[in-house]
Motif scaffolding. Structure first.
Motif, PDB file in Angstrom:
ATOM      1  N   LEU A   1       0.847  -1.195   0.000  1.00  0.00           N
ATOM      2  CA  LEU A   1       0.000   0.000   0.000  1.00  0.00           C
ATOM      3  C   LEU A   1       0.880   1.242   0.000  1.00  0.00           C
ATOM      4  O   LEU A   1       1.853   1.317   0.756  1.00  0.00           O
ATOM      5  N   PRO A   2       0.558   2.249  -0.809  1.00  0.00           N
ATOM      6  CA  PRO A   2       1.399   3.449  -0.861  1.00  0.00           C
ATOM      7  C   PRO A   2       1.408   4.239   0.435  1.00  0.00           C
ATOM      8  O   PRO A   2       2.317   5.045   0.663  1.00  0.00           O
ATOM      9  N   CYS A   3       0.432   3.984   1.300  1.00  0.00           N
ATOM     10  CA  CYS A   3       0.351   4.737   2.556  1.00  0.00           C
ATOM     11  C   CYS A   3       1.188   4.117   3.678  1.00  0.00           C
ATOM     12  O   CYS A   3       1.298   4.689   4.767  1.00  0.00           O
ATOM     13  N   GLU A   4       1.789   2.948   3.438  1.00  0.00           N
ATOM     14  CA  GLU A   4       2.583   2.275   4.487  1.00  0.00           C
ATOM     15  C   GLU A   4       3.997   2.843   4.558  1.00  0.00           C
ATOM     16  O   GLU A   4       4.645   2.996   3.515  1.00  0.00           O
ATOM     17  N   PRO A   5       4.535   3.090   5.757  1.00  0.00           N
ATOM     18  CA  PRO A   5       3.801   3.204   7.014  1.00  0.00           C
ATOM     19  C   PRO A   5       3.332   4.639   7.204  1.00  0.00           C
ATOM     20  O   PRO A   5       4.080   5.592   6.955  1.00  0.00           O
ATOM     21  N   CYS A   6       2.093   4.815   7.616  1.00  0.00           N
ATOM     22  CA  CYS A   6       1.548   6.173   7.771  1.00  0.00           C
ATOM     23  C   CYS A   6       1.918   6.788   9.120  1.00  0.00           C
ATOM     24  O   CYS A   6       1.837   8.004   9.295  1.00  0.00           O
ATOM     25  N   VAL A   7       2.296   5.972  10.086  1.00  0.00           N
ATOM     26  CA  VAL A   7       2.660   6.378  11.442  1.00  0.00           C
ATOM     27  C   VAL A   7       1.517   7.149  12.106  1.00  0.00           C
ATOM     28  O   VAL A   7       1.741   8.092  12.874  1.00  0.00           O
ATOM     29  N   ARG A   8       0.287   6.776  11.798  1.00  0.00           N
ATOM     30  CA  ARG A   8      -0.889   7.377  12.435  1.00  0.00           C
ATOM     31  C   ARG A   8      -1.505   6.384  13.421  1.00  0.00           C
ATOM     32  O   ARG A   8      -1.348   5.174  13.276  1.00  0.00           O
TER      33      ARG A   8
END
Length: 328
Positions: free
Chosen positions: A290-297
């Motif tokens: 996933l392009p959002c990994e890692p989002c750190v949210r």
């Protein structure tokens, strides 16, 4: 020499800070070392070798900056030579300042430059363990070569035929969704037919575990210990286990620190900064597509339920566990 170390406020960070404590002991071999720790985490301090005295601190018992100041001032008669402050909040700096320790060392954040005698620029991109070590290196002006996260916990019971599972996390973005958790559990019990699985968690996480274990296969081999152990007891339970399968959370660091084979399921968190530090007997698994990994949210803003956890491959988890469980 007398040294006081203010430990961090989260379980995983406290465990990672044991490398710092070990490095301080190695550098100041004749020093007396005391620590301040959050009240809820006091049990962990009992497992850190070489600690002389443990001060338990609670914001409820010492509210506001006035309470923090009074707590720090109560330490003044001890006449500490060095106070290492690992958190980087204003309240922690006030506590350090009130102690009147001769040398007060911490990060240059939230007013630290004014309340500490030595303030260090917080490094960017380092693992949390190495970040803490920077404070010691700033004082000694020499590198710390040996960095080992370590807790001394004896196995509390024979769990040699059991795998400990922690699917919880303080952050919902790092917690296994219930349906995915059931899928993983069913895959594990089907593959590892001679093993039992013990589920752990805090009292407030117990309802999640109860829901998770509903409608699962092979319930006679699933044991719910959520809310039934304190932190010291959890470390002792993990110390005797065959392996620990866990999310990116405090218990992951706990398992790693007692040298139990640990498989960590990562999603929102960044393993480059906060994965368990000891690389022996450690495997990290993430979906990674996933392009959002890692989002750190702490919450999944994009999908609601963390898709990075939902898409984890059961086959990869089984393969990782098999390396430690002598299964094909």
């Amino acid at each position: 020499m007398k040294i006081l170390i203010r430990l961090p406020n989260w379980l995983g960070d406290v465990v990672m800070a044991t490398a710092f404590v070990n490095a301080v002991k190695a550098e100041y071999r004749d020093a007396t070392i005391d620590v301040i720790i959050k009240k809820e985490l006091t049990g962990i301090a009992e497992l850190i070798p070489g600690i002389n005295k443990v001060y338990s601190f609670s914001k409820q018992d010492h509210p506001g900056l006035k309470g923090v100041y009074r707590f720090g001032k109560s330490l003044k008669p001890e006449r500490y030579d060095i106070y290492f402050n690992l958190p980087h909040s204003l309240s922690s700096f006030v506590m350090a300042w009130a102690s009147s320790a001769k040398q007060r060392v911490g990060f240059r954040k939230e007013g630290g430059v004014f309340l500490l005698t030595t303030s260090v620029k917080k490094p960017v991109g380092l693992h949390r363990v190495d970040e803490y070590i920077c404070l010691l290196e700033a004082v000694t002006n020499k590198p710390v070569l040996h960095r080992n996260v370590d807790l001394k916990a004896a196995a509390s019971q024979d769990t040699s035929n059991k795998v400990i599972i922690n699917f919880n996390s303080e952050a919902s973005s790092r917690r296994i969704p219930v349906d995915k958790g059931r899928s993983i559990i069913n895959a594990l019990t089907a593959h590892f037919t001679n093993l039992d699985f013990v589920f752990v968690g805090s009292p407030k996480e117990a309802p999640y575990i109860d829901e998770l274990l509903k409608e699962t296969n092979n319930p006679n081999r699933l044991h719910n210990q959520a809310g039934k152990t304190n932190l010291k007891g959890l470390a002792e339970l993990m110390a005797g286990a065959k392996a620990v399968l866990t999310t990116d959370s405090g218990p992951a660091h706990l398992a790693n620190a007692v040298d139990t084979p640990t498989i960590v399921l990562f999603g929102a968190g960044d393993e480059r900064n906060t994965a368990p530090y000891n690389k022996t007997n450690l495997q990290v698994i993430r979906y990674g597509e996933l392009p959002c990994e890692p989002c750190v949210r702490n919450t999944c803003k994009l999908y609601g339920i963390p898709k990075c956890m939902e898409m984890l491959d059961e086959k990869k988890i089984i393969k990782a566990l098999s390396l430690y469980l002598n299964y094909a």
